[in-house]
Scaffold this motif. Structure first.
Motif, PDB file in Angstrom:
ATOM      1  N   UNK A 123       0.784  -1.230   0.000  1.00  0.00           N
ATOM      2  CA  UNK A 123       0.000   0.000   0.000  1.00  0.00           C
ATOM      3  C   UNK A 123       0.817   1.281   0.000  1.00  0.00           C
ATOM      4  N   UNK A 124       2.127   1.196   0.124  1.00  0.00           N
ATOM      5  CA  UNK A 124       2.971   2.398   0.161  1.00  0.00           C
ATOM      6  C   UNK A 124       3.010   3.052  -1.224  1.00  0.00           C
ATOM      7  N   UNK A 143       8.598  -9.548  -4.355  1.00  0.00           N
ATOM      8  CA  UNK A 143       7.383  -8.766  -4.492  1.00  0.00           C
ATOM      9  C   UNK A 143       7.228  -8.170  -5.878  1.00  0.00           C
ATOM     10  N   UNK A 144       6.359  -7.161  -5.967  1.00  0.00           N
ATOM     11  CA  UNK A 144       6.109  -6.416  -7.195  1.00  0.00           C
ATOM     12  C   UNK A 144       6.127  -4.941  -6.851  1.00  0.00           C
ATOM     13  N   UNK A 145       6.474  -4.120  -7.833  1.00  0.00           N
ATOM     14  CA  UNK A 145       6.518  -2.686  -7.614  1.00  0.00           C
ATOM     15  C   UNK A 145       6.089  -1.999  -8.899  1.00  0.00           C
ATOM     16  N   UNK A 146       5.206  -1.009  -8.791  1.00  0.00           N
ATOM     17  CA  UNK A 146       4.814  -0.205  -9.939  1.00  0.00           C
ATOM     18  C   UNK A 146       5.720   1.018  -9.993  1.00  0.00           C
ATOM     19  N   UNK A 176      -0.307  -6.871  -1.954  1.00  0.00           N
ATOM     20  CA  UNK A 176      -0.534  -7.352  -0.587  1.00  0.00           C
ATOM     21  C   UNK A 176       0.732  -7.757   0.157  1.00  0.00           C
ATOM     22  N   UNK A 177       1.862  -7.774  -0.519  1.00  0.00           N
ATOM     23  CA  UNK A 177       3.113  -8.158   0.152  1.00  0.00           C
ATOM     24  C   UNK A 177       4.161  -7.062  -0.047  1.00  0.00           C
ATOM     25  N   UNK A 178       5.128  -7.028   0.838  1.00  0.00           N
ATOM     26  CA  UNK A 178       6.220  -6.063   0.719  1.00  0.00           C
ATOM     27  C   UNK A 178       7.032  -6.344  -0.541  1.00  0.00           C
TER      28      UNK A 178
END
Length: 190
Positions: A123-124, A143-146, A176-178
């Motif tokens: 959510x950051x 994880x994943x990052x946009x 949902x995960x870091x």
């Protein structure tokens, strides 16, 4: 014979010099902004004088870094100083973004680059795009990052890498995960 003494890393002065130079400030420029003498600042950069807590807060404000980077000299065995950074001794650096934890992986800021371990909470979001005069390469460990780089949107997954070269960027972790990333940034900006 290898010594096993635990010593405080004497990198505050070197780190301060590297940060000052990365911002193209002279000793005179920074001393004037601090309302201190060039001689005093020179002694601090050579670890001959210790600045007060107020001085460190003022330096951090002027250099636009979290004050924690200036307090963060970790205890380490003498034979490891400047070469090894143990996981428990990483220096927190932070970008002031909620939901982002950043730690310096490099022993100090005196190299031509710095390595950073970043954890992006679920959510950051980095609300405002930033442009830095740097070259940055990131590797997503988990994880994943946009990412939005220079107006182009990407989703990176564990094992992917990316480069930001003097372009505006921002990030978000709507998952949902870091997400954990390792960044190499040149020149050092923290």
């Amino acid at each position: 014979m290898i010594q096993s003494d635990v010593t405080k890393t004497k990198s505050l002065g070197a780190d301060l010099r590297a940060l000052r130079k990365s911002r193209a400030l002279t000793l005179s420029d920074l001393a004037e902004a601090l309302e201190r003498s060039v001689g005093w600042l020179s002694q601090v950069e050579r670890d001959l004088s210790e600045p007060s807590v107020k001085d460190l807060k003022d330096i951090a404000r002027i250099l636009d870094v979290p004050v924690s980077i200036l307090f963060g000299q970790a205890q380490s065995p003498a034979e490891e100083t400047g070469m090894i950074v143990r996981a428990h001794a990483r220096r927190p650096i932070g970008s002031k973004e909620a939901g982002l934890i950043e730690e310096l992986l490099s022993p100090d800021l005196t190299d031509d680059f710095e390595m950073v371990h970043s954890t992006f909470d679920p959510g950051a979001v980095m609300e405002e795009a930033v442009t830095r005069p740097t070259q940055e390469v990131g590797y997503l460990v988990s994880g994943q990052l946009d990412l939005v780089i220079d107006g182009h949107a990407f989703t990176v997954n564990a094992g992917d890498s990316f480069r930001i070269k003097g372009k505006s960027y921002r990030w978000a972790n709507p998952y949902d995960i870091s997400a954990v990333a390792i960044w190499v940034i040149a020149p050092p900006v923290y």
